[in-house]
Write an enzyme that holds these catalytic residues in place. Structure first.
Site, mmCIF file in Angstrom:
data_model
loop_
_atom_site.group_PDB
_atom_site.id
_atom_site.type_symbol
_atom_site.label_atom_id
_atom_site.label_comp_id
_atom_site.label_asym_id
_atom_site.label_seq_id
_atom_site.Cartn_x
_atom_site.Cartn_y
_atom_site.Cartn_z
ATOM 1 C CD GLU A 43 7.450 10.782 -3.365
ATOM 2 O OE1 GLU A 43 6.463 11.123 -2.683
ATOM 3 O OE2 GLU A 43 7.646 9.614 -3.707
ATOM 4 C CE1 TYR A 124 5.893 9.645 1.659
ATOM 5 C CE2 TYR A 124 5.923 11.718 0.447
ATOM 6 C CZ TYR A 124 5.830 10.339 0.468
ATOM 7 O OH TYR A 124 5.715 9.651 -0.694
ATOM 8 C CG ASP A 142 2.122 7.655 2.480
ATOM 9 O OD1 ASP A 142 2.250 6.610 3.152
ATOM 10 O OD2 ASP A 142 1.572 7.671 1.374
ATOM 11 C CB CYS A 194 -4.271 -1.654 3.264
ATOM 12 S SG CYS A 194 -4.546 -1.608 5.050
ATOM 13 C CB CYS A 201 -9.068 -8.147 4.465
ATOM 14 S SG CYS A 201 -9.100 -6.581 5.375
ATOM 15 C CB CYS A 204 -4.427 -8.171 2.294
ATOM 16 S SG CYS A 204 -3.027 -7.315 3.061
ATOM 17 C CB CYS A 210 -3.657 -7.874 9.270
ATOM 18 S SG CYS A 210 -4.487 -6.294 9.555
#
Length: 339
Positions: A43, A124, A142, A194, A201, A204, A210
């Site tokens: 991370e 985060y 994030d 995305c 899309c 997705c 959405c």
DNA sequence: TACCCGTGGCG
DNA sequence: TCGCCAAGGGT
């Protein structure tokens, strides 16, 4: 129309089939938790840094230092050298400070609050470690999650003003079960489908949920405030060569390239330092480097050293590793070693 | 809040 | 060539 629970359920089903395989990740249904040390290390490395750039560094660090206690025992210079090239060197300094604090307390704390008290761990990263390594139901936000949420809910407010609103919306999606997989699913969705430009899309899993897609504005979100133009700064770096040695210095611990190995240079902010040693300095060209908030044209000078240096120290060439330099200095070195 | 802080890849 | 952007944190 949009049931708040249907989105995380669809996302989890998608993640179970399409999770990216990454060196620091435990696949869904692996039956065991992730190692907090490896989660934390990845991370930190991934902050503002691409997965592709991190992979080899993560591999190297975990080979050299398999546990947080091993890392805590490393020297500053060794960690800085291994971090060289990855950028944002305050991360490396905080990494070592954090490792030593964690080693002293006998292991990583397992709550977001206590994690966030450690150096280099902010909103985060504390949420990510708590969710992924300790199965805490924390909301991980994030850049990927900001983008996914802005589109799902068609948030028109530009970043960074929209930040609080996006966090609140992301919290409505966080499940009590498998929060770590949910967080990683949100980020995988943002990284692979995305995406910032031309989102996919059509494939997705959240297509029907959405709002931005329904309005035909998915690719335009999230909106962002205009950014300021980058100034161009000028500077000079001196690469002094002695008998099988080169003149280097360790930069001051704070500020730009803080704590990294470097060649003596001007301050490239108008400060006009003299050369580090008397010599017949020769201009061999210029390297351009673009930082976050300014661009730099750095004139590179070289010379065989003839007198004692007023700055820096001589390092034997057999001990000198160009890959221990930050990118800017590596560029200058590569220019200097050309015929 | 607004800056400061690296680097590499991609369209 | 160039602007954009990437699993942000510190101050």
């Amino acid at each position: 129309m949009r049931d708040p629970k249907v989105i995380p359920e669809k996302l989890r089903a998608w993640y179970d089939r399409h999770a990216r395989i990454l060196p620091w990740r435990v696949p869904p249904h692996a039956g065991h938790a992730a190692d907090p040390y490896r989660v934390w290390l990845s991370e930190i490395m991934l902050q503002q840094t691409t997965v592709a750039a991190v992979k080899s560094y993560f591999q190297r660090f975990t080979e050299l230092w398999p546990s947080v206690d091993d890392l805590a025992a490393a020297s500053d210079a060794q960690v800085m050298a291994e971090w060289a090239g990855l950028g944002y060197y305050a991360r490396a300094r905080n990494l070592l400070a954090c490792a030593r604090a964690v080693a002293a307390m006998g292991g990583f704390p397992d709550t977001r609050r206590d994690l966030a008290a450690l150096p280099g761990i902010g909103p985060y990263t504390s949420a990510a470690i708590a969710a992924i390594a300790f199965d805490r139901s924390e909301t991980v936000v994030d850049g990927n999650v900001e983008r996914v949420v802005a589109r799902l809910f068609a948030v028109q407010t530009p970043l960074p003003a929209a930040k609080a609103e996006l966090i609140a919306l992301a919290e409505t999606l966080t499940p009590m079960r498998r929060p770590g997989d949910h967080a990683q699913a949100m980020m995988d969705l943002g990284a692979t489908i995305c995406t910032p430009r031309s989102p996919a899309c059509g494939i997705c899993p959240l297509l029907e949920d959405c709002a931005a897609r329904a309005q035909g504005i998915a690719a335009e979100l999230p909106r962002k405030a205009l950014k300021k133009p980058k100034p161009l700064r000028l500077g000079t770096v001196w690469i002094g060569l002695a008998e099988a040695a080169v003149l280097v210095e360790t930069r001051p611990p704070k500020g730009l390239l803080g704590g990294t190995l470097a060649f003596p240079s001007t301050g490239w902010d108008g400060s006009d330092l003299p050369p580090p040693a008397p010599a017949e300095w020769r201009d061999i060209g210029m390297v351009r480097h673009v930082f976050t908030h300014f661009a730099l044209d750095l004139t590179v000078m070289t010379a065989p050293l003839t007198g004692p240096a007023t700055r820096g120290r001589l390092m034997a060439l057999r001990d000198f590793r160009p890959d221990a330099l930050p990118g800017l200095m590596r560029k200058a070195w590569n220019l200097a070693r050309q015929p």
